[in-house]
Design a protein around this motif. Structure first.
Motif: not given
Length: 882
Positions: A748-769
């Protein structure tokens, strides 16, 4: 039936128009026959002289009016036929649009619900949070005297109110429960413009020390725990071991601050005279016509006067005012704006991909457009048909995107931190739907106009003569440009995701000062200890509980603490260094001595029991830990962290030294330092270790309402959770307990960072495709366009390897330009990421290099398939191409 009469009227006009045209042609042909022409030649000459019959009819229909409705209906029917004719193409375009529009709508729903949607209070722009400012420039809460002076001297506020919140144990509902309770001062509800929907609020006689114990509850608590009973006079709640009468129920949706379930009068707690006891948060409502700048100037002037008047007796040096809505969301604003920008970039990549697809399709239909133009269709009509087709695709993509957004919001809320502010207000509201519709319209206009203008031909004869090559040649540069843009935008997204990933990996590599694996916690909400008898009972309770828990199979260590590391609720304050034999008599003496920098220090305060340090594997560096020698009647002892020992006694032995930290727990007995333990990152992994003073929880249990039992075990955690609950309830059946593994708190102490990282990573992955599809499409189209050229080259002796280098070189050129632009753009934009990074610079060379290499390899791989196809071109077949 107006539509029926209109239908018959249209048919009648069409019939009359046909007869008129036929009569005109017959008369013209008859005149030529009378002049001696043959009948067949006369008829042909009459038609040539008359011109395009279809165009004449179109002109006549325009004169009738309402022609645009019929044209639109025809365009829609034509577009639907094209959509049905190419299901694969339609599916790709619609899915691409749905991804872009859905992602943006889902993110906007979060941005709107958290950042943009006005608070659900009357005139919410007038509700503000008031902060004090300390000597270091940091924000701080208010002491009672400073709050009273601000209230008395300010003229820019209708009202000001104090409040503070903590988890409380509540018994009297359907079952014992731990909820957030808030002590709120007299004008709290009026500041927020909130009144109970059932019952009433606090009366004057209830807002005083020794007044009746009354409480107002939230609508959700009333519904879920009190059965929505309307007879409040029969309800008694035991809150932290005191019986309260419920007098009111707030309206649905009101729970400020946070998810408060119970409010009690703040005035029942005595005001503290110290101006350094900054325990209270303050909110206010501005007067009509007062803006934020005026309010800030007002409170600053008052704070400066108080500092001049009281000097070191007050720790408040300045004050400031912030909109309550801005204050509630400022911690998450950068991350949400970042995700909104990433979603917009993803939509740009999707739009570029769609334009490329539509241009490739239009190139194959260039001969069709030329033929239709030659038959009389105006360029405007062709443009309308192209726009209508794109609009139909966008409508389908937008509808599917909104459906994706509904699912996406659920996924976002599942990933989002539990403490995301205003999370209960996130949803697909009307403004979000309007945003989706406006976004779909903008996409349709941008994509439709750009492709329709490129698809139509201005010279029908040239289009018929050169076939599809006219349209393709005019659009090829645009397609390459779009592919380059896709690569550049994708690189920006990949850099952002890479920086956040590297930042999180750096954070996970930090030594927190303890070991969390195998630790289970049980959070208890206990009543405060008010006298020596209650202190003895509390020590006995812990002793019996620890003894029972140690007997459980697999339990290695047991302890307790008032503030778990990384949980974010560690208190801090001023302590004093004492001389041997010195005793602080009262808090007035403590207050006077706290201004002496030679004797005062600042540290975090943690009350822990024997076994806490062994449970978390916090190392003992010097001396001893708490043990059985430290009883209620024994001299009070304390432990200090390594950083505090270096700060206060850098070249001396701190063991045996006396300190006074009674302002934190109300006990003025001095603490003898008996040990030094390792530093712990108590506030978060990204925060440096702070100096900590540990008191013995069994010696000083007063004011420790929220205590966590901690166990280290190698046994099955699921079974142990049940046994732990049973042991606590056996000692106190009315005590609410929350059991959870400490890894949950760590995550939970890292959930803010994980939330942003996962979503930005997902957007980057779709954009790469999408970028790979775009580059592949451009190279494939270029290969098909240059088939004859490739055949000629191979017929003249070019080897397949030469063709491969030529095609891959074209792709590499686009990739090189795209990555260069992307790197420059990422360097310019990544500075907005800096506040979200830990020990990583926004211009991290390793991240840029790795992301660039990944993108180059992936895009060249996308070029490989059409390049291989080009190598296999048969020269003879190619020379006969078209």
């Amino acid at each position: 039936m107006s539509w029926l009469s209109g239908l018959f009227g249209k048919r009648k006009r069409e019939k009359e128009l046909d007869e008129e045209v036929r009569t005109h042609l017959e008369m013209a042909a008859r005149e030529r026959v009378e002049r001696g022409d043959a009948a067949k030649d006369a008829e042909s000459a009459a038609r040539r002289e008359f011109g395009n019959v279809g165009l004449v009819k179109e002109t006549a229909r325009d004169i009738w009016g309402r022609r645009w409705v019929e044209d639109f209906a025809e365009d829609v029917r034509y577009g639907l036929r094209l959509v049905r004719k190419s299901p694969g193409f339609t599916a790709v375009v619609v899915l691409t649009l749905a991804l872009g529009i859905g992602a943006n709508t889902a993110i906007f729903s979060v941005v709107y619900g958290v950042l943009l949607r006005p608070l659900d209070y009357p005139k919410p722009e007038q509700v503000v949070r008031v902060w004090g400012t300390n000597a270091a420039g940091g924000e701080m809460n208010f002491s009672d005297p400073n709050f009273q002076d601000i209230t008395a001297q300010s003229r820019d506020f209708q009202s000001l109110a104090q409040y503070t919140s903590q988890i409380a144990s509540v018994v009297g509902g359907t079952q014992p429960i731990r909820v957030l309770g808030t002590a709120a001062s007299r004008d709290f509800f009026s500041v927020l413009g909130a009144q109970p929907t059932v019952g009433r609020s606090f009366l004057r006689e209830e807002q005083r020390v020794g007044g009746p114990l009354v409480a107002v509850v939230s609508y959700a608590f009333w519904r879920d725990s009190l059965g929505s009973t309307s007879n409040l006079s029969r309800i008694r709640l035991k809150i932290d071991n005191e019986a309260y009468s419920v007098i009111g129920v707030m309206r649905p949706g009101f729970s400020f601050p946070g998810e408060t379930a119970v409010w009690v009068p703040r005035e029942r707690f005595p005001a503290l005279p110290s101006r350094t006891a900054n325990n209270w948060r303050v909110i206010g409502r501005l007067r009509d016509g007062v803006n934020l700048e005026q309010a800030n100037a007002d409170v600053r002037a008052i704070a400066l006067r108080l500092k001049l008047q009281y000097g070191d007796d007050t720790s408040m040096k300045d004050a400031s005012v912030l909109r309550l809505q801005d204050e509630m969301v400022r911690s998450v604003r950068p991350a949400l704006l970042l995700l909104g920008g990433a979603a917009a970039f993803l939509l740009l990549v999707a739009c570029a991909n769609i334009v490329n697809l539509l241009l490739a399709r239009a190139a194959g239909r260039c001969r069709e457009f030329a033929a239709r133009a030659a038959l009389g269709a105006s360029r405007g009509r062709l443009l309308r048909q192209g726009l209508t087709e794109v609009a139909l695709l966008t409508v389908l993509g937008g509808a599917l995107g909104i459906l994706f957004a509904f699912w996406g919001v659920g996924g976002l809320l599942a990933l989002a931190p539990d403490n995301l502010p205003r999370a209960n207000e996130i949803g697909i509201h009307l403004p979000v739907l309007l945003f989706a519709l406006a976004l779909s319209g903008a996409v349709a206009a941008a994509v439709g106009v750009s492709t329709a203008l490129r698809s139509t031909v201005s010279n029908p004869l040239r289009g018929l003569a050169e076939g599809g090559r006219v349209g393709s040649a005019s659009s090829h540069a645009l397609r390459r440009t779009l592919a380059v843009a896709q690569v550049a935008i994708t690189l920006v997204l990949l850099v952002g995701a890479g920086l956040l990933t590297r930042s999180l990996s750096r954070l996970l590599a930090v030594d927190p000062g303890f070991r969390s694996s195998g630790v289970i916690t049980a959070d208890l909400s206990l009543p405060e200890v008010e006298n020596e008898a209650a202190r003895a009972r509390r020590a006995q309770f812990f002793g019996e509980l620890f003894a029972q828990l140690r007997r459980l199979p697999g339990v290695e260590q047991v302890g307790a603490v008032n503030a778990l590391p990384l949980a974010g609720d560690v208190a801090d304050g001023t302590f004093l260094r004492l001389q041997t034999g010195e005793q602080i008599k009262d808090f007035a003496q403590f207050e006077r001595l706290s201004h002496d920098p030679e004797r005062a220090g600042h540290a975090y305060y943690v009350a822990a029991s024997e076994g806490y340090f062994q449970t978390f594997r916090i190392p003992l560096l010097r001396g001893r830990l708490f043990d059985g020698r430290d009883g209620l009647e024994s001299p009070h002892v304390g432990l200090i962290s390594e950083s505090l020992a270096h700060e206060i006694w850098p070249k001396e032995d701190p063991l045996g030294r006396l300190i006074e930290f009674g302002n934190m727990d109300g006990d003025v007995r001095p603490l003898t330092i008996v040990g030094v333990v390792g530093d712990v990152r108590a506030r978060g992994l990204e925060a440096p270790p702070e100096p900590v003073i540990y008191t013995n929880l069994l010696q000083r249990p007063q004011q420790q309402s929220n205590v966590s039992i901690v166990l280290r075990t190698a046994a099955d955690r699921g079974a142990l959770n049940t046994e732990l609950l049973d042991e606590v309830r056996r000692l106190d059946p009315a005590l609410p307990v929350r059991v959870r593994p400490f890894t949950q708190i760590f995550d939970a102490s890292l959930v803010h960072r994980r939330f942003t990282m996962i979503l930005l990573g997902a957007f980057a992955g779709v954009a790469l495709l999408l970028a790979l599809v775009g580059v592949h499409g451009v190279i494939s189209y270029a290969v098909s366009e240059r088939t004859r050229e490739i055949g000629v080259r191979m017929a003249l002796g070019a080897q397949p390897a030469d063709v491969l280098r030529m095609v891959l070189g074209q792709g590499a050129g686009m990739v090189a330009v795209g990555t260069s632009i992307g790197i420059l753009a990422a360097l310019g934009l990544s500075r907005f990421l800096q506040s979200l990074l830990y020990e990583i610079r926004a211009a991290d060379v390793l991240t840029y290099g790795g992301v660039t290499l990944l993108l180059v390899l992936a895009t060249l791989l996308a070029c490989w398939v059409p390049a291989r196809r080009a190598m296999k071109v048969d020269p003879m077949v190619a020379l006969r191409y078209e």
